[in-house]
Design an enzyme around this catalytic site. Structure first.
Site, PDB file in Angstrom:
ATOM      1  N   GLY A  10      48.162  26.954  58.626  1.00  0.00           N
ATOM      2  CA  GLY A  10      46.739  27.285  58.552  1.00  0.00           C
ATOM      3  C   GLY A  10      45.865  26.238  59.230  1.00  0.00           C
ATOM      4  N   SER A  87      43.424  33.159  51.705  1.00  0.00           N
ATOM      5  CA  SER A  87      42.181  32.382  51.614  1.00  0.00           C
ATOM      6  C   SER A  87      40.926  33.167  51.989  1.00  0.00           C
ATOM      7  CB  SER A  87      42.298  31.143  52.503  1.00  0.00           C
ATOM      8  OG  SER A  87      42.204  31.515  53.861  1.00  0.00           O
ATOM      9  N   SER A 128      38.184  25.059  45.495  1.00  0.00           N
ATOM     10  CA  SER A 128      37.170  25.607  46.414  1.00  0.00           C
ATOM     11  C   SER A 128      35.786  25.712  45.792  1.00  0.00           C
ATOM     12  CB  SER A 128      37.623  27.014  46.836  1.00  0.00           C
ATOM     13  OG  SER A 128      36.566  27.715  47.425  1.00  0.00           O
ATOM     14  N   GLU A 130      33.957  28.039  46.235  1.00  0.00           N
ATOM     15  CA  GLU A 130      33.815  29.449  45.870  1.00  0.00           C
ATOM     16  C   GLU A 130      33.892  29.621  44.349  1.00  0.00           C
ATOM     17  OE1 GLU A 130      33.095  31.530  48.286  1.00  0.00           O
ATOM     18  OE2 GLU A 130      33.302  33.438  47.244  1.00  0.00           O
ATOM     19  N   TYR A 152      39.686  36.036  44.558  1.00  0.00           N
ATOM     20  CA  TYR A 152      40.078  34.760  45.172  1.00  0.00           C
ATOM     21  C   TYR A 152      39.617  33.585  44.309  1.00  0.00           C
ATOM     22  CZ  TYR A 152      39.704  30.702  48.277  1.00  0.00           C
ATOM     23  OH  TYR A 152      39.787  29.434  48.808  1.00  0.00           O
TER      24      TYR A 152
HETATM   25  P1  NAP Z   1      44.043  29.359  56.203  1.00  0.00           P
HETATM   26  O1  NAP Z   1      43.760  28.921  57.587  1.00  0.00           O
HETATM   27  O2  NAP Z   1      43.816  30.773  55.810  1.00  0.00           O
HETATM   28  O3  NAP Z   1      45.578  28.982  55.905  1.00  0.00           O
HETATM   29  C1  NAP Z   1      46.239  29.467  54.762  1.00  0.00           C
HETATM   30  C2  NAP Z   1      47.698  29.062  54.827  1.00  0.00           C
HETATM   31  O4  NAP Z   1      48.369  29.592  53.667  1.00  0.00           O
HETATM   32  C3  NAP Z   1      48.457  29.624  56.044  1.00  0.00           C
HETATM   33  O5  NAP Z   1      49.404  28.686  56.459  1.00  0.00           O
HETATM   34  C4  NAP Z   1      49.165  30.842  55.462  1.00  0.00           C
HETATM   35  O6  NAP Z   1      50.316  31.224  56.157  1.00  0.00           O
HETATM   36  C5  NAP Z   1      49.530  30.294  54.097  1.00  0.00           C
HETATM   37  N1  NAP Z   1      49.844  31.330  53.104  1.00  0.00           N
HETATM   38  C6  NAP Z   1      49.127  32.402  52.759  1.00  0.00           C
HETATM   39  N2  NAP Z   1      49.741  33.100  51.779  1.00  0.00           N
HETATM   40  C7  NAP Z   1      50.886  32.436  51.522  1.00  0.00           C
HETATM   41  C8  NAP Z   1      51.972  32.638  50.631  1.00  0.00           C
HETATM   42  N3  NAP Z   1      52.011  33.683  49.798  1.00  0.00           N
HETATM   43  N4  NAP Z   1      52.983  31.752  50.632  1.00  0.00           N
HETATM   44  C9  NAP Z   1      52.987  30.698  51.469  1.00  0.00           C
HETATM   45  N5  NAP Z   1      52.002  30.451  52.349  1.00  0.00           N
HETATM   46  C10 NAP Z   1      50.968  31.314  52.364  1.00  0.00           C
HETATM   47  O7  NAP Z   1      43.248  28.469  55.142  1.00  0.00           O
HETATM   48  P2  NAP Z   1      42.552  27.024  55.344  1.00  0.00           P
HETATM   49  O8  NAP Z   1      41.145  27.243  55.785  1.00  0.00           O
HETATM   50  O9  NAP Z   1      43.449  26.146  56.104  1.00  0.00           O
HETATM   51  O10 NAP Z   1      42.455  26.544  53.830  1.00  0.00           O
HETATM   52  C11 NAP Z   1      43.524  25.798  53.230  1.00  0.00           C
HETATM   53  C12 NAP Z   1      43.414  25.916  51.713  1.00  0.00           C
HETATM   54  O11 NAP Z   1      42.166  25.394  51.285  1.00  0.00           O
HETATM   55  C13 NAP Z   1      43.473  27.340  51.171  1.00  0.00           C
HETATM   56  O12 NAP Z   1      44.123  27.295  49.922  1.00  0.00           O
HETATM   57  C14 NAP Z   1      42.029  27.716  50.970  1.00  0.00           C
HETATM   58  O13 NAP Z   1      41.892  28.691  49.973  1.00  0.00           O
HETATM   59  C15 NAP Z   1      41.448  26.374  50.560  1.00  0.00           C
HETATM   60  N6  NAP Z   1      40.037  26.145  50.881  1.00  0.00           N
HETATM   61  C16 NAP Z   1      39.606  26.325  52.165  1.00  0.00           C
HETATM   62  C17 NAP Z   1      38.290  26.059  52.477  1.00  0.00           C
HETATM   63  C18 NAP Z   1      37.766  26.239  53.877  1.00  0.00           C
HETATM   64  O14 NAP Z   1      36.536  26.301  54.029  1.00  0.00           O
HETATM   65  N7  NAP Z   1      38.613  26.282  54.889  1.00  0.00           N
HETATM   66  C19 NAP Z   1      37.414  25.588  51.477  1.00  0.00           C
HETATM   67  C20 NAP Z   1      37.912  25.400  50.195  1.00  0.00           C
HETATM   68  C21 NAP Z   1      39.236  25.664  49.916  1.00  0.00           C
HETATM   69  P3  NAP Z   1      50.246  32.214  57.458  1.00  0.00           P
HETATM   70  O15 NAP Z   1      49.780  31.348  58.609  1.00  0.00           O
HETATM   71  O16 NAP Z   1      51.627  32.698  57.582  1.00  0.00           O
HETATM   72  O17 NAP Z   1      49.250  33.282  57.121  1.00  0.00           O
HETATM   73  N1  GDD Z   2      33.929  36.774  56.980  1.00  0.00           N
HETATM   74  C1  GDD Z   2      32.716  37.254  57.226  1.00  0.00           C
HETATM   75  N2  GDD Z   2      32.553  38.174  58.229  1.00  0.00           N
HETATM   76  N3  GDD Z   2      31.676  36.783  56.496  1.00  0.00           N
HETATM   77  C2  GDD Z   2      30.443  37.256  56.805  1.00  0.00           C
HETATM   78  C3  GDD Z   2      30.219  38.191  57.821  1.00  0.00           C
HETATM   79  C4  GDD Z   2      31.332  38.682  58.558  1.00  0.00           C
HETATM   80  O1  GDD Z   2      31.215  39.519  59.454  1.00  0.00           O
HETATM   81  N4  GDD Z   2      28.881  38.436  57.888  1.00  0.00           N
HETATM   82  C5  GDD Z   2      28.300  37.688  56.956  1.00  0.00           C
HETATM   83  N5  GDD Z   2      29.244  36.971  56.279  1.00  0.00           N
HETATM   84  C6  GDD Z   2      28.981  36.069  55.142  1.00  0.00           C
HETATM   85  C7  GDD Z   2      29.875  36.319  53.918  1.00  0.00           C
HETATM   86  O2  GDD Z   2      29.376  37.434  53.173  1.00  0.00           O
HETATM   87  C8  GDD Z   2      29.738  34.988  53.203  1.00  0.00           C
HETATM   88  O3  GDD Z   2      28.586  34.959  52.415  1.00  0.00           O
HETATM   89  C9  GDD Z   2      29.583  33.978  54.354  1.00  0.00           C
HETATM   90  O4  GDD Z   2      29.292  34.741  55.520  1.00  0.00           O
HETATM   91  C10 GDD Z   2      30.810  33.114  54.603  1.00  0.00           C
HETATM   92  O5  GDD Z   2      31.931  33.969  54.695  1.00  0.00           O
HETATM   93  P1  GDD Z   2      33.368  33.421  55.188  1.00  0.00           P
HETATM   94  O6  GDD Z   2      33.233  32.717  56.480  1.00  0.00           O
HETATM   95  O7  GDD Z   2      34.319  34.567  55.097  1.00  0.00           O
HETATM   96  O8  GDD Z   2      33.731  32.286  54.114  1.00  0.00           O
HETATM   97  P2  GDD Z   2      33.604  32.231  52.532  1.00  0.00           P
HETATM   98  O9  GDD Z   2      32.464  31.330  52.204  1.00  0.00           O
HETATM   99  O10 GDD Z   2      33.606  33.578  51.933  1.00  0.00           O
HETATM  100  O11 GDD Z   2      34.988  31.556  52.118  1.00  0.00           O
HETATM  101  C11 GDD Z   2      35.461  30.389  52.804  1.00  0.00           C
HETATM  102  O12 GDD Z   2      34.980  29.226  52.164  1.00  0.00           O
HETATM  103  C12 GDD Z   2      35.451  29.034  50.821  1.00  0.00           C
HETATM  104  C13 GDD Z   2      34.810  27.738  50.290  1.00  0.00           C
HETATM  105  O13 GDD Z   2      33.542  27.995  49.797  1.00  0.00           O
HETATM  106  C14 GDD Z   2      36.999  30.449  52.814  1.00  0.00           C
HETATM  107  O14 GDD Z   2      37.497  29.442  53.648  1.00  0.00           O
HETATM  108  C15 GDD Z   2      37.568  30.246  51.414  1.00  0.00           C
HETATM  109  O15 GDD Z   2      38.985  30.142  51.503  1.00  0.00           O
HETATM  110  C16 GDD Z   2      36.977  28.947  50.850  1.00  0.00           C
HETATM  111  O16 GDD Z   2      37.472  28.712  49.554  1.00  0.00           O
END
Ligand code: NAP
Ligand code: GDD
Length: 344
Positions: A10, A87, A128, A130, A152
């Site tokens: 990821g 995620s 998160s 979230e 989630y």
């Molecule tokens: P991401 O790009 O969606 O990566 C998710 C990873 O989890 C990928 O490697 C995916 O594998 C793997 N995965 C999904 N389902 C799985 C399963 N059942 N078993 C094993 N591996 C699995 O997410 P990220 O943005 O790097 O985020 C990393 C972590 O931080 C996640 O837990 C997410 O919920 C959390 N988080 C993210 C954010 C953010 O803003 N990015 C904020 C807060 C928390 P594949 O590549 O095969 O799909």
């Molecule tokens: N994905 C998406 N696509 N979101 C949209 C769109 C669209 O076309 N248009 C508006 N949005 C709005 C969503 O409704 C949300 O309020 C905001 O944009 C951010 O959406 P995402 O980028 O999908 O992220 P997220 O905030 O729902 O979740 C991400 O951040 C979390 C931490 O607060 C993910 O990375 C989660 O895994 C992570 O925990």
């Protein structure tokens, strides 16, 4: 030092693995079997480190407790970073059982393996923002009550609490990093920031006409993933396990993100963005703003990348990517898979 990383393929998996390898760690990562290649993000790391044995990959899944157990028993890592999850918040409404299971079964399996190991293994859980639910405009910190609004987020609250339970019950070094949204040029293309910057790159290169979005008024505290994985690492080096928020302390709407991203290439977002109700969620997290002061005072962690430089970095990379796509399209080596393609 040996680290075991789930979710290595990821966005965060790439940045964290790179950071750990740079620090001299041996990294053991789990990947999932997929019908198409799914290691694109870490392919450069595989080429550089796999042959020398510093990066080792194994097929596993958060739902396959036996394989995770076997791996932890045989590798005996010093640190486990549990980054894997389904995620995507909107997808979790469509696949609620799978999305929550990964955050329930995975953490318990890994924490049990840590508890049963003779070695003192440290455990990081990817919590998160979230979980807070974004109900009002207050600044959120480690003491704020969770009000999860999606499958989630409910799964993440479970994972967060069970990590605390194992820490308090068995003295395990288990930490929760409560991370606010963090983005990068490697962000998944269905998250809103990358969806926008991908569209900007293609629109600038005359490959796409429009982009459809949902709620433009949602507000997020957006940082850069490369900065946030440094915070994860610092949490694991702290003398006492605890929970820390990582955030920038600034919030911006989706509209502001789109406006800035289109401005970067001299365009006005209003000419290209269409609103489509398909992108609205059954329950929306409207506003997230984090307070990272505990991470600053206790870990010395600080956000380094401003909102405008994050947007600029993502747009620049996606303009280059679209330029490469244009060449491939012209040679007939690529077919457009995005919405509103301009066919040459
Ligand atoms: P991401 O790009 O969606 O990566 C998710 C990873 O989890 C990928 O490697 C995916 O594998 C793997 N995965 C999904 N389902 C799985 C399963 N059942 N078993 C094993 N591996 C699995 O997410 P990220 O943005 O790097 O985020 C990393 C972590 O931080 C996640 O837990 C997410 O919920 C959390 N988080 C993210 C954010 C953010 O803003 N990015 C904020 C807060 C928390 P594949 O590549 O095969 O799909
Ligand atoms: N994905 C998406 N696509 N979101 C949209 C769109 C669209 O076309 N248009 C508006 N949005 C709005 C969503 O409704 C949300 O309020 C905001 O944009 C951010 O959406 P995402 O980028 O999908 O992220 P997220 O905030 O729902 O979740 C991400 O951040 C979390 C931490 O607060 C993910 O990375 C989660 O895994 C992570 O925990």
């Amino acid at each position: 030092m040996k680290a075991f990383v789930t979710g290595v393929t990821g966005q965060d998996g790439f940045y964290l693995t790179k950071l750990l390898l740079d620090k001299g760690y041996q990294v053991h990562g789990t990947i999932r079997r997929s019908s198409s290649f799914n290691t694109e993000r870490i392919d450069p790391l595989i080429s550089e480190y796999e042959e020398g044995g510093l990066l080792k990959l194994y097929y596993s899944d958060l739902l396959d407790s036996s394989s995770l157990n076997n791996l932890i028993n045989s590798i005996e890592p010093d640190e486990i970073y549990n980054l894997a999850a389904q995620s995507h918040v909107a997808v979790s409404f469509k696949n609620p059982l799978y999305s929550t299971q990964t955050s329930v079964v995975g953490p318990i399996t890994l924490l049990e393996a840590v508890k049963n190991s003779k070695k003192d293994i440290k455990y990081y859980q990817a919590s998160s923002s979230e979980m807070f639910g974004g109900i009002d405009s207050n600044t959120l910190n480690e003491n704020t009550k969770f009000r999860p609004k999606s499958p989630y987020a409910v799964g993440k609250v479970f994972a967060h609490e069970i990590t605390k339970v194992y820490r308090e019950s068995y003295g395990i070094f288990g930490v929760n990093g409560i991370l606010f949204n963090h983005e990068s040029p490697l962000r998944g293309e269905t998250f809103v920031t990358r969806k926008i910057t991908r569209a900007v790159g293609r629109i600038k290169n005359m490959l796409q006409e429009k982009v459809t979005l949902g709620n433009l008024e949602a507000s997020r505290d957006w940082g850069f993933a490369g900065d946030y994985v440094e915070g994860m690492y610092l949490m694991m080096q702290h003398s006492i396990p605890d929970d820390w928020v990582l955030a920038t302390g600034e919030t911006h709407t989706v509209k502001e993100f789109a406006e800035l991203a289109f401005n970067e290439v001299g365009l006005n977002y209003q000419d290209y963005v269409l609103i489509d109700s398909r992108h609205q969620r059954p329950n929306e997290v409207n506003y997230l703003l984090g307070d990272p002061s505990k991470a600053k005072s206790e870990l010395g962690w600080e956000n380094k990348t401003s909102f405008s430089s994050l947007v600029k970095k993502m747009v620049e990379e996606d303009v280059l990517l679209a330029e490469r796509e244009k060449v491939l399209l012209e040679k007939g080596l690529l077919k457009p898979t995005w919405e509103y393609p301009i066919k040459n």
